[in-house]
Design an enzyme around this catalytic site. Structure first.
Site, mmCIF file in Angstrom:
data_model
loop_
_atom_site.group_PDB
_atom_site.id
_atom_site.type_symbol
_atom_site.label_atom_id
_atom_site.label_comp_id
_atom_site.label_asym_id
_atom_site.label_seq_id
_atom_site.Cartn_x
_atom_site.Cartn_y
_atom_site.Cartn_z
ATOM 1 C CG ASP A 63 -7.970 7.755 9.301
ATOM 2 O OD1 ASP A 63 -7.961 6.516 9.484
ATOM 3 O OD2 ASP A 63 -7.383 8.557 10.045
ATOM 4 C CG ASN A 86 -5.489 -2.920 0.188
ATOM 5 O OD1 ASN A 86 -4.860 -3.958 0.016
ATOM 6 N ND2 ASN A 86 -4.881 -1.735 0.332
ATOM 7 C CE1 TYR A 164 -1.394 -7.707 8.543
ATOM 8 C CE2 TYR A 164 -0.621 -9.983 8.495
ATOM 9 C CZ TYR A 164 -1.123 -8.872 7.842
ATOM 10 O OH TYR A 164 -1.364 -8.925 6.488
ATOM 11 C CE LYS A 168 -4.755 -8.388 7.326
ATOM 12 N NZ LYS A 168 -5.543 -7.439 6.503
#
Length: 244
Positions: A63, A86, A164, A168
């Site tokens: 985790d 990932n 999000y 990134k």
């Protein structure tokens, strides 16, 4: 970047590898002859993924938001040549003015802080590798150049997916900083824009036509880069350079 490093006796770890792009990346690395640790927060889902991949796949319960889980996983893995960060989430799709602060925190906890925690925990093992590679699965939506390009759909999104997308962008910055700090040790650290793929990231991705295996091939290419390949870059799944 067509040539790849010889994967003989190499070992890889892919986080969030029980589904989607992560599972396909683990599958392709295993098919290439590597021992692949399939990182999965959920043990049962991880076991199913390992059974599907077969070959040299190994379950690693991990985790990326839990320091104890990360430490236990790092202790379990002795040798490591490739780390593919990932694991990622999209907690909400709201623009910044309408975003929930907790959603921002949860997104960054996985997409940014989790990458730092996992990378640093496995650095000792990677430093022992003669050819260490780190691949960060980013997103084209994290490109500020594309987000401000009126020819691109991202510019018309009115800032949707702020948590999000900004996570990134932060991941892209980390890619550069890790690449710079680790270059003298022979590391290649690069980020991948996988394109919209059929995954459970959000509703749009669930109905997408893009094959996760196609994006995974881009990740594998970066994972097996030869020694004269670039580091600190942002590349699309097809190998072309993505602007920051």
């Amino acid at each position: 970047m067509n040539d790849v490093a010889t994967p003989h006796d190499s070992t890889a770890l892919v986080t969030g590898a029980n589904k989607g792009i992560g599972k396909e990346t683990a599958r392709q690395l295993a098919d290439a002859g590597l021992i692949v640790h399939v990182g999965s927060r959920d043990p049962e889902r991880g076991r199913r993924a390992v059974e599907e991949i077969g070959g040299r796949a190994r379950l690693l319960v991990l985790d990326v938001t839990d320091p104890e889980s990360i430490a236990a996983a790092a202790h379990q893995v002795g040798d490591l040549d490739i780390l593919v960060n990932n694991a990622g989430i999209m907690a909400e799709d709201a623009p910044a003015p309408e975003s929930d602060l907790d959603a921002f925190r949860r997104t960054y906890e996985t997409n940014v802080f989790g990458v730092v925690a996992v990378t640093n925990a496995f650095l000792p093992a990677l430093r022992r590798s003669p050819r260490p590679r780190i691949v960060n699965i980013s997103s084209g939506t994290g490109s500020l150049a594309w987000s401000t390009d009126p020819e691109r759909a991202f510019a018309f999104s009115r800032g949707a997916g702020a948590a999000y997308r900004s996570s990134k962008t932060a991941l892209n910055a980390l890619t550069v900083y890790y690449a710079q700090a680790l270059e003298s040790a022979g590391f290649k650290v690069n980020a991948l824009a996988p394109g919209l793929r059929r995954t459970d990231l959000n509703e749009r991705a669930t109905s997408a036509d893009g094959d996760p295996a196609e994006a995974a091939a881009g990740a594998v290419r970066l994972a097996l880069l030869p020694d004269d390949a670039p580091t600190g870059g942002f590349f699309s799944w097809d190998g072309t350079t993505v602007p920051w």
